[in-house]
Design a protein around this motif. Structure first.
Motif, PDB file in Angstrom:
ATOM      1  N   PHE A  88     -12.039  57.683  52.270  1.00  0.00           N
ATOM      2  CA  PHE A  88     -12.035  59.074  52.723  1.00  0.00           C
ATOM      3  C   PHE A  88     -13.442  59.592  53.057  1.00  0.00           C
ATOM      4  O   PHE A  88     -13.591  60.558  53.807  1.00  0.00           O
ATOM      5  CB  PHE A  88     -11.328  59.972  51.691  1.00  0.00           C
ATOM      6  N   SER A  89     -14.491  58.946  52.525  1.00  0.00           N
ATOM      7  CA  SER A  89     -15.857  59.405  52.806  1.00  0.00           C
ATOM      8  C   SER A  89     -16.561  58.548  53.856  1.00  0.00           C
ATOM      9  O   SER A  89     -17.761  58.710  54.082  1.00  0.00           O
ATOM     10  CB  SER A  89     -16.688  59.390  51.517  1.00  0.00           C
ATOM     11  N   ASN A  90     -15.809  57.608  54.464  1.00  0.00           N
ATOM     12  CA  ASN A  90     -16.388  56.727  55.487  1.00  0.00           C
ATOM     13  C   ASN A  90     -17.592  55.957  54.936  1.00  0.00           C
ATOM     14  O   ASN A  90     -18.663  55.904  55.539  1.00  0.00           O
ATOM     15  CB  ASN A  90     -16.780  57.531  56.734  1.00  0.00           C
ATOM     16  N   ASN A  91     -17.376  55.369  53.747  1.00  0.00           N
ATOM     17  CA  ASN A  91     -18.388  54.537  53.078  1.00  0.00           C
ATOM     18  C   ASN A  91     -19.667  55.291  52.716  1.00  0.00           C
ATOM     19  O   ASN A  91     -20.739  54.690  52.598  1.00  0.00           O
ATOM     20  CB  ASN A  91     -18.741  53.310  53.921  1.00  0.00           C
ATOM     21  N   THR A  92     -19.552  56.603  52.518  1.00  0.00           N
ATOM     22  CA  THR A  92     -20.706  57.385  52.057  1.00  0.00           C
ATOM     23  C   THR A  92     -20.779  57.387  50.537  1.00  0.00           C
ATOM     24  O   THR A  92     -21.863  57.357  49.948  1.00  0.00           O
ATOM     25  CB  THR A  92     -20.614  58.841  52.564  1.00  0.00           C
ATOM     26  N   PHE A  93     -19.601  57.429  49.893  1.00  0.00           N
ATOM     27  CA  PHE A  93     -19.541  57.478  48.434  1.00  0.00           C
ATOM     28  C   PHE A  93     -18.628  56.377  47.887  1.00  0.00           C
ATOM     29  O   PHE A  93     -17.675  55.953  48.546  1.00  0.00           O
ATOM     30  CB  PHE A  93     -19.011  58.838  47.949  1.00  0.00           C
ATOM     31  N   GLY A  94     -18.947  55.962  46.671  1.00  0.00           N
ATOM     32  CA  GLY A  94     -18.099  55.040  45.929  1.00  0.00           C
ATOM     33  C   GLY A  94     -17.884  55.570  44.530  1.00  0.00           C
ATOM     34  O   GLY A  94     -18.512  56.548  44.116  1.00  0.00           O
ATOM     35  N   PHE A  95     -16.999  54.928  43.787  1.00  0.00           N
ATOM     36  CA  PHE A  95     -16.725  55.365  42.419  1.00  0.00           C
ATOM     37  C   PHE A  95     -17.894  55.023  41.513  1.00  0.00           C
ATOM     38  O   PHE A  95     -18.414  53.907  41.547  1.00  0.00           O
ATOM     39  CB  PHE A  95     -15.446  54.701  41.906  1.00  0.00           C
ATOM     40  N   TYR A  96     -18.318  55.995  40.706  1.00  0.00           N
ATOM     41  CA  TYR A  96     -19.434  55.784  39.783  1.00  0.00           C
ATOM     42  C   TYR A  96     -18.892  55.305  38.444  1.00  0.00           C
ATOM     43  O   TYR A  96     -18.178  56.033  37.761  1.00  0.00           O
ATOM     44  CB  TYR A  96     -20.236  57.070  39.607  1.00  0.00           C
ATOM     45  N   THR A  97     -19.209  54.078  38.080  1.00  0.00           N
ATOM     46  CA  THR A  97     -18.751  53.515  36.816  1.00  0.00           C
ATOM     47  C   THR A  97     -19.508  54.154  35.668  1.00  0.00           C
ATOM     48  O   THR A  97     -20.736  54.156  35.645  1.00  0.00           O
ATOM     49  CB  THR A  97     -18.970  51.996  36.787  1.00  0.00           C
TER      50      THR A  97
END
Length: 218
Positions: A173-182
């Motif tokens: 949904f962010s077009n590879n701008t954000f990922g999940f922060y572990t």
């Protein structure tokens, strides 16, 4: 059956036993309270999709020195100088049990983690309960050590699947701008610890064999 067994035990083991017992009560209470609150809200809302707070990390070389607000698909994401932020996304109801109610930097306080913490702490309590001077190596303790290794590995695998799904969703949904922060409890550390505990169980098994041989010799 006695919950606490104080006979033939070192003082440090007794202290650990009491500490673990108190932890079981507190974790159990928190798990029941959170689960009840989630299901009560689910009944009221008809178990529809829920807005869930998700910690995110900015991907790539987009480092910055000040806090900033990024808007993606009408969602505002506040990003700290460490490229870490938080956003709300709509997910199926059951994700309320798999993710924390809000963002914690020190621990992923979800019902999923609380359940595994409860199982881990209870099994560890059982190990300390079975330790004694008269029988330092016992088959019952070996089984409990193996159970702990299984709990840790399964815990890590389930978190890995959850994190992978959330990471894929956020990247999409962010077009590879954000990922999940572990957060603090990472799947890799749990799986690695589970493997180490499994190795310790095998060393302990050799100790049982030596103890049995010694008894037969005497």
């Amino acid at each position: 059956m006695k919950i606490f067994n104080f006979r033939n035990k070192p003082v440090i083991v007794l202290i650990a036993q009491i500490f673990l017992g108190l932890n079981i009560l507190s974790i159990g209470f928190l798990f029941i309270a959170m689960s009840f609150s989630i299901f009560q809200n689910g009944f009221e809302q008809g178990f529809q999709q829920e807005k869930i707070s998700i910690p995110v990390k900015m991907l790539g070389e987009n480092s910055h020195q000040t806090q900033q607000i990024i808007e993606i698909e009408n969602k505002q994401i506040i990003v700290t100088p460490f490229n870490i932020g938080e956003t709300e996304i709509e997910l199926p109801f059951y994700f309320c049990l798999l993710t924390p109610p809000s963002y914690f930097t020190f621990f992923d306080l979800s019902c999923l983690n609380l359940l595994f913490m409860l199982a881990f702490t209870f099994t560890l309590f059982q190990i300390f309960r079975s330790i004694s001077y008269s029988e330092p190596f016992a088959i019952k303790t070996l089984k409990q050590i193996n159970i702990i290794s299984i709990i840790l590995i399964v815990w890590g695998i389930i978190l890995l699947i959850r994190n992978a799904y959330l990471d894929y969703y956020l990247r999409d949904f962010s077009n590879n701008t954000f990922g999940f922060y572990t957060l603090f409890t990472t799947p890799s550390s749990l799986i690695q610890t589970g493997i180490v505990v499994f190795i310790i169980a095998n060393v302990y098994k050799r100790g049982i064999a030596f103890q049995q041989d010694s008894t037969l010799t005497v």
